[in-house]
Design an enzyme around this catalytic site. Structure first.
Site, short mmCIF file in Angstrom:
data_model
loop_
_atom_site.label_atom_id
_atom_site.label_comp_id
_atom_site.label_asym_id
_atom_site.label_seq_id
_atom_site.Cartn_x
_atom_site.Cartn_y
_atom_site.Cartn_z
N LYS A 194 0.83 -1.20 0.00
CA LYS A 194 0.00 0.00 0.00
C LYS A 194 0.87 1.26 0.00
O LYS A 194 0.69 2.15 -0.82
CB LYS A 194 -0.92 0.04 1.24
CG LYS A 194 -1.88 -1.12 1.34
CD LYS A 194 -2.81 -0.99 2.55
CE LYS A 194 -2.14 -1.09 3.91
NZ LYS A 194 -1.54 -2.41 4.20
N ARG B 206 -10.53 1.12 7.89
CA ARG B 206 -10.22 -0.27 8.19
C ARG B 206 -11.32 -0.97 8.97
O ARG B 206 -11.22 -2.16 9.23
CB ARG B 206 -8.95 -0.33 9.05
CG ARG B 206 -7.67 -0.35 8.27
CD ARG B 206 -6.51 -0.15 9.25
NE ARG B 206 -5.44 -1.02 8.93
CZ ARG B 206 -4.21 -0.60 8.54
NH1 ARG B 206 -3.95 0.67 8.45
NH2 ARG B 206 -3.28 -1.46 8.28
N ARG C 41 11.78 -6.62 5.64
CA ARG C 41 11.80 -5.22 6.06
C ARG C 41 12.27 -5.10 7.50
O ARG C 41 12.95 -4.15 7.87
CB ARG C 41 10.42 -4.59 5.89
CG ARG C 41 10.42 -3.10 6.24
CD ARG C 41 9.11 -2.42 5.91
NE ARG C 41 8.04 -2.88 6.78
CZ ARG C 41 6.76 -2.55 6.63
NH1 ARG C 41 6.39 -1.76 5.64
NH2 ARG C 41 5.85 -3.01 7.46
N ARG D 46 11.21 -1.98 11.75
CA ARG D 46 9.92 -1.43 12.22
C ARG D 46 9.42 -2.33 13.34
O ARG D 46 9.38 -3.55 13.20
CB ARG D 46 8.93 -1.38 11.05
CG ARG D 46 7.80 -0.40 11.29
CD ARG D 46 6.90 -0.26 10.08
NE ARG D 46 5.59 -0.83 10.33
CZ ARG D 46 4.58 -0.76 9.50
NH1 ARG D 46 4.72 -0.16 8.34
NH2 ARG D 46 3.42 -1.30 9.81
N ARG E 231 -1.40 -8.95 12.93
CA ARG E 231 -1.86 -7.91 12.00
C ARG E 231 -2.66 -8.52 10.85
O ARG E 231 -3.66 -7.97 10.41
CB ARG E 231 -0.66 -7.12 11.45
CG ARG E 231 -0.13 -6.08 12.45
CD ARG E 231 1.32 -5.72 12.19
NE ARG E 231 1.58 -5.10 10.92
CZ ARG E 231 2.77 -5.07 10.33
NH1 ARG E 231 3.82 -5.64 10.91
NH2 ARG E 231 2.93 -4.46 9.17
P1 AP5 Z 1 4.65 -1.59 2.06
O1 AP5 Z 1 4.51 -0.75 0.85
O2 AP5 Z 1 5.14 -0.99 3.29
O3 AP5 Z 1 3.26 -2.36 2.33
P2 AP5 Z 1 2.03 -1.90 3.20
O4 AP5 Z 1 0.84 -2.56 2.59
O5 AP5 Z 1 2.01 -0.41 3.31
O6 AP5 Z 1 2.41 -2.61 4.56
P3 AP5 Z 1 2.40 -2.07 6.05
O7 AP5 Z 1 3.23 -2.98 6.84
O8 AP5 Z 1 2.67 -0.62 6.10
O9 AP5 Z 1 0.86 -2.31 6.36
P4 AP5 Z 1 0.10 -2.28 7.68
O10 AP5 Z 1 -1.29 -2.22 7.19
O11 AP5 Z 1 0.43 -3.43 8.56
O12 AP5 Z 1 0.66 -1.02 8.43
P5 AP5 Z 1 0.15 0.47 8.64
O13 AP5 Z 1 1.34 1.32 8.71
O14 AP5 Z 1 -0.91 0.82 7.69
O15 AP5 Z 1 5.54 -2.86 1.66
C1 AP5 Z 1 5.94 -3.80 2.63
C2 AP5 Z 1 7.35 -4.30 2.29
O16 AP5 Z 1 7.31 -5.00 1.05
C3 AP5 Z 1 8.36 -3.16 2.10
O17 AP5 Z 1 9.60 -3.57 2.59
C4 AP5 Z 1 8.41 -2.99 0.58
O18 AP5 Z 1 9.65 -2.50 0.15
C5 AP5 Z 1 8.14 -4.39 0.10
N1 AP5 Z 1 7.42 -4.44 -1.16
C6 AP5 Z 1 6.40 -3.62 -1.58
N2 AP5 Z 1 5.96 -3.97 -2.80
C7 AP5 Z 1 6.70 -5.04 -3.18
C8 AP5 Z 1 6.73 -5.84 -4.38
N3 AP5 Z 1 5.88 -5.63 -5.40
N4 AP5 Z 1 7.61 -6.87 -4.41
C9 AP5 Z 1 8.47 -7.09 -3.39
N5 AP5 Z 1 8.52 -6.36 -2.25
C10 AP5 Z 1 7.64 -5.34 -2.15
O19 AP5 Z 1 -0.50 0.36 10.09
C11 AP5 Z 1 0.31 0.09 11.21
C12 AP5 Z 1 -0.54 0.06 12.47
O20 AP5 Z 1 -1.11 1.35 12.68
C13 AP5 Z 1 -1.73 -0.90 12.45
O21 AP5 Z 1 -1.35 -2.21 12.81
C14 AP5 Z 1 -2.63 -0.24 13.49
O22 AP5 Z 1 -2.19 -0.50 14.78
C15 AP5 Z 1 -2.42 1.24 13.21
N6 AP5 Z 1 -3.36 1.75 12.22
C16 AP5 Z 1 -3.08 2.24 10.98
N7 AP5 Z 1 -4.19 2.62 10.33
C17 AP5 Z 1 -5.23 2.36 11.19
C18 AP5 Z 1 -6.64 2.51 11.08
N8 AP5 Z 1 -7.22 3.01 9.97
N9 AP5 Z 1 -7.38 2.13 12.15
C19 AP5 Z 1 -6.82 1.65 13.27
N10 AP5 Z 1 -5.49 1.46 13.43
C20 AP5 Z 1 -4.70 1.81 12.38
MG MG Z 2 2.19 0.95 4.90
#
Ligand code: AP5
Ligand code: MG
Length: 187
Positions: free
Chosen positions: A13, A88, A127, A133, A144
Site C-alpha cells: 500500500k 479499516r 523489512r 519497524r 496484523r
Molecule cells: P509496504 O509498501 O510498506 O506495504 P504496506 O501494505 O504499506 O504494509 P504495512 O506494513 O505498512 O501495512 P500495515 O497495514 O500493517 O501497516 P500500517 O502502517 O498501515 O511494503 C511492505 C514491504 O514489502 C516493504 O519492505 C516494501 O519494500 C516491500 N514491497 C512492496 N511492494 C513489493 C513488491 N511488489 N515486491 C516485493 N517487495 C515489495 O498500520 C500500522 C498500524 O497502525 C496498524 O497495525 C494499526 O495498529 C495502526 N493503524 C493504521 N491505520 C489504522 C486505522 N485506519 N485504524 C486503526 N489502526 C490503524
Molecule cells: Mg504501509
C-alpha cells in the site's frame, strides 16, 4: 480524485501510494505513517497509538477518525487525496462518508491490492531486517494479518456493492503493480 488503497499488511500500500499520489497530484495520507510520526515525536497521540500498534491491534476508531478528519480538512486535500490504510473498520467507512458528505464529496475508487499471504510475510520479515519497524516481528505480523482478515477484508463487500472496488494484483515487480493501479484508476 479521492482514492482509497486497501490490502493486507505488506501488500505494498505505502510503496504504491507514494508513486500513485505523485502521478495523480494528490497527497498520500497513511494513517500508519501519521501514527508512527507521532510515536517518534513522543506526542500523547503517539503514546496512546503505540500501545495498540506494538501488539498489531487497531487503534480505537474514535482516535483514528478524529485524526483523519483533521488531516482531510487541510487545504492540500481540496483537489483530492489517496488514503492508505484507512478506512479499516465499518465505523471508519461510515465516518469517512460523513466527512466527505459535508462537502458533497465521495470516494471515487477503492483499490484492493491482492497478494499471496506467504509472500507478504516474507516481505515484512525482510523489512524487519532492513528497517527494524517495531511491529514487523513474526508474532505481530501474524496478528496484523488476523486483524486485517477479520475486520478489514469484509469492507471490500461494502465498496463492491457501491461499484467502487477494483481488485489489482499486487504480486510482481513494483513498477508493474503501479502500472496496473494507474490503469485501474484512470479506466
Ligand atoms: P509496504 O509498501 O510498506 O506495504 P504496506 O501494505 O504499506 O504494509 P504495512 O506494513 O505498512 O501495512 P500495515 O497495514 O500493517 O501497516 P500500517 O502502517 O498501515 O511494503 C511492505 C514491504 O514489502 C516493504 O519492505 C516494501 O519494500 C516491500 N514491497 C512492496 N511492494 C513489493 C513488491 N511488489 N515486491 C516485493 N517487495 C515489495 O498500520 C500500522 C498500524 O497502525 C496498524 O497495525 C494499526 O495498529 C495502526 N493503524 C493504521 N491505520 C489504522 C486505522 N485506519 N485504524 C486503526 N489502526 C490503524
Ligand atoms: Mg504501509
Amino acid at each position: 480524485m479521492r482514492l482509497v488503497i486497501m490490502g493486507p499488511p505488506g501488500a505494498g500500500k505505502g510503496t504504491q501510494a507514494q508513486v500513485v499520489a505523485v502521478e495523480l497530484g494528490v497527497p498520500h495520507i497513511s494513517t500508519g505513517d501519521i501514527f508512527r510520526a507521532n510515536v517518534d515525536r513522543g506526542t500523547p497521540l503517539g503514546e496512546e497509538a503505540q500501545r495498540y500498534m506494538s501488539a498489531g491491534e487497531y487503534v480505537p476508531d474514535s482516535i483514528t477518525n478524529a485524526m483523519v478528519r483533521d488531516r482531510l480538512s487541510q487545504e492540500d486535500c481540496t483537489p483530492g487525496f489517496l488514503l492508505d490504510g484507512y478506512p479499516r473498520t465499518l465505523e471508519q467507512v461510515n465516518e469517512l462518508d460523513m466527512m466527505l458528505l459535508a462537502d458533497e464529496h465521495r470516494i471515487d475508487r477503492v483499490i484492493e491490492l491482492t497478494v499471496d499471504t506467504d509472500a507478504v510475510v516474507a516481505r515484512l520479515l525482510k523489512r524487519a531486517e532492513e528497517q527494524g519497524r517495531s511491529d514487523d516481528t513474526a508474532e505481530v505480523i501474524r496478528r496484523r494479518l488476523e486483524v486485517y482478515f477479520d475486520q478489514t477484508a469484509p469492507l471490500t463487500a461494502v465498496y463492491t456493492q457501491r461499484g467502487l472496488l477494483v481488485r489489482v494484483d499486487g504480486m510482481g515487480a513494483v513498477p508493474d503493480v503501479t502500472g496496473r493501479i494507474l490503469a485501474a484508476v484512470t479506466a
